[in-house]
Motif scaffolding. Sequence first.
Motif, short mmCIF file in Angstrom:
data_model
loop_
_atom_site.label_atom_id
_atom_site.label_comp_id
_atom_site.label_asym_id
_atom_site.label_seq_id
_atom_site.Cartn_x
_atom_site.Cartn_y
_atom_site.Cartn_z
N GLY A 51 -27.84 -11.27 29.01
CA GLY A 51 -28.47 -11.42 27.71
C GLY A 51 -27.59 -11.06 26.53
N LEU A 52 -26.32 -10.76 26.78
CA LEU A 52 -25.39 -10.49 25.69
C LEU A 52 -24.38 -11.63 25.59
N TYR A 53 -24.16 -12.07 24.37
CA TYR A 53 -23.22 -13.16 24.12
C TYR A 53 -21.96 -12.59 23.48
N THR A 54 -20.85 -12.92 24.11
CA THR A 54 -19.56 -12.40 23.63
C THR A 54 -18.77 -13.54 22.99
N TYR A 55 -18.23 -13.24 21.82
CA TYR A 55 -17.46 -14.24 21.08
C TYR A 55 -16.10 -13.65 20.69
N THR A 56 -15.16 -14.55 20.53
CA THR A 56 -13.82 -14.16 20.07
C THR A 56 -13.56 -14.81 18.72
N VAL A 57 -13.15 -14.01 17.78
CA VAL A 57 -12.81 -14.50 16.44
C VAL A 57 -11.27 -14.46 16.30
N GLU A 58 -10.67 -15.65 16.28
CA GLU A 58 -9.22 -15.75 16.04
C GLU A 58 -9.01 -15.82 14.53
N VAL A 59 -8.24 -14.87 14.00
CA VAL A 59 -8.20 -14.73 12.55
C VAL A 59 -6.80 -14.39 12.06
N GLN A 60 -6.51 -14.85 10.84
CA GLN A 60 -5.30 -14.44 10.11
C GLN A 60 -5.74 -13.85 8.77
N LEU A 61 -5.31 -12.65 8.51
CA LEU A 61 -5.66 -11.95 7.26
C LEU A 61 -4.44 -11.90 6.34
N ASP A 62 -4.68 -11.96 5.05
CA ASP A 62 -3.56 -11.88 4.11
C ASP A 62 -3.18 -10.42 3.87
N GLN A 63 -2.20 -10.22 3.00
CA GLN A 63 -1.66 -8.87 2.78
C GLN A 63 -2.48 -8.03 1.80
N THR A 64 -3.58 -8.52 1.36
CA THR A 64 -4.44 -7.67 0.53
C THR A 64 -5.11 -6.58 1.36
N ILE A 65 -5.01 -6.70 2.67
CA ILE A 65 -5.58 -5.66 3.54
C ILE A 65 -4.62 -4.48 3.70
N TYR A 66 -3.42 -4.59 3.17
CA TYR A 66 -2.47 -3.48 3.26
C TYR A 66 -2.97 -2.33 2.39
N SER A 67 -2.78 -1.12 2.88
CA SER A 67 -3.27 0.05 2.14
C SER A 67 -2.40 0.40 0.95
N GLY A 68 -1.09 0.06 1.02
CA GLY A 68 -0.17 0.39 -0.07
C GLY A 68 0.33 1.81 -0.05
N ASP A 69 0.04 2.56 1.02
CA ASP A 69 0.46 3.96 1.08
C ASP A 69 1.98 4.11 1.12
N PHE A 70 2.66 3.11 1.72
CA PHE A 70 4.11 3.21 1.88
C PHE A 70 4.85 2.28 0.93
N ALA A 71 4.14 1.69 -0.02
CA ALA A 71 4.81 0.82 -0.99
C ALA A 71 5.70 1.66 -1.90
N PRO A 72 6.89 1.14 -2.27
CA PRO A 72 7.76 1.91 -3.17
C PRO A 72 7.12 2.11 -4.51
N GLU A 73 7.37 3.29 -5.09
CA GLU A 73 6.79 3.60 -6.39
C GLU A 73 7.46 2.76 -7.46
N GLN A 74 6.64 2.25 -8.36
CA GLN A 74 7.16 1.45 -9.47
C GLN A 74 7.80 2.38 -10.50
N ALA A 75 8.92 1.93 -11.01
CA ALA A 75 9.62 2.73 -12.03
C ALA A 75 8.79 2.78 -13.30
N THR A 76 8.63 3.98 -13.83
CA THR A 76 7.87 4.13 -15.06
C THR A 76 8.67 3.62 -16.24
N GLU A 77 7.98 3.00 -17.19
CA GLU A 77 8.67 2.43 -18.35
C GLU A 77 8.98 3.54 -19.34
N THR A 78 10.19 3.49 -19.83
CA THR A 78 10.63 4.47 -20.82
C THR A 78 10.33 3.95 -22.21
N GLU A 79 10.01 4.86 -23.09
CA GLU A 79 9.70 4.44 -24.46
C GLU A 79 11.00 4.06 -25.19
#
Length: 218
Positions: free
Chosen positions: A190-218
Amino acid sequence: MSTLVRTPAFKPGSLPRANLLPLSETRRREVRRIGRSWVTIGLGSLVVALLLIGGAFALNVQAALRLVAANADTDRVIAEIAELAPVSQAVAQRTELSGLVTQAMAGDIAWREAVGTIADALPSGVTVTGYALAAGQVPGDTAPEETVGAAGSVTVVSDEPISLVEATRALRGVDAILEVSVQTLAEEEGLYTYTVEVQLDQTIYSGDFAPEQATETE
């Protein structure tokens, strides 16, 4: 019979000269002259040899001095390189850390949110039981919405059969999903099992290891 007698010819106004030296003395003087000539030749050869030896010695001294100067320059360069060793080590460590950060960015995925995005788009009553997703490319200059961030399969179960077409259409409406297809895997007790084949884009990245952006100087 008459005998022809040759008389020496004398120049008018000059005194007659006669060699009264014995033949032995003449030969002795000739030997001495020849000996002096050979001595002169020998001394000249010795002087030439000494000059050649002196020139070779001078060249050898100059070559030795140049070698000493070259060795001094080599030692100086080695000392300068040794002084720069800490800098080289720091650069090598930074390069190594940059490589580690790059590797970490390739797996910098918020997995719970990624799987949750798929689960939220499925019909009610469908439960995610497992997933096998592989990280995609390292974030680069391309737009994250157009670059694969993760790809693989998600296994879901339901106590009711679901429409594969409607489930696929609902998943394709999710912004983070690039490609998706839903396939029936099995039905058991009585249980139906399905497989979802999927490709996700990079918006799912957490960004924890992304390099810090240089702050703009006045």
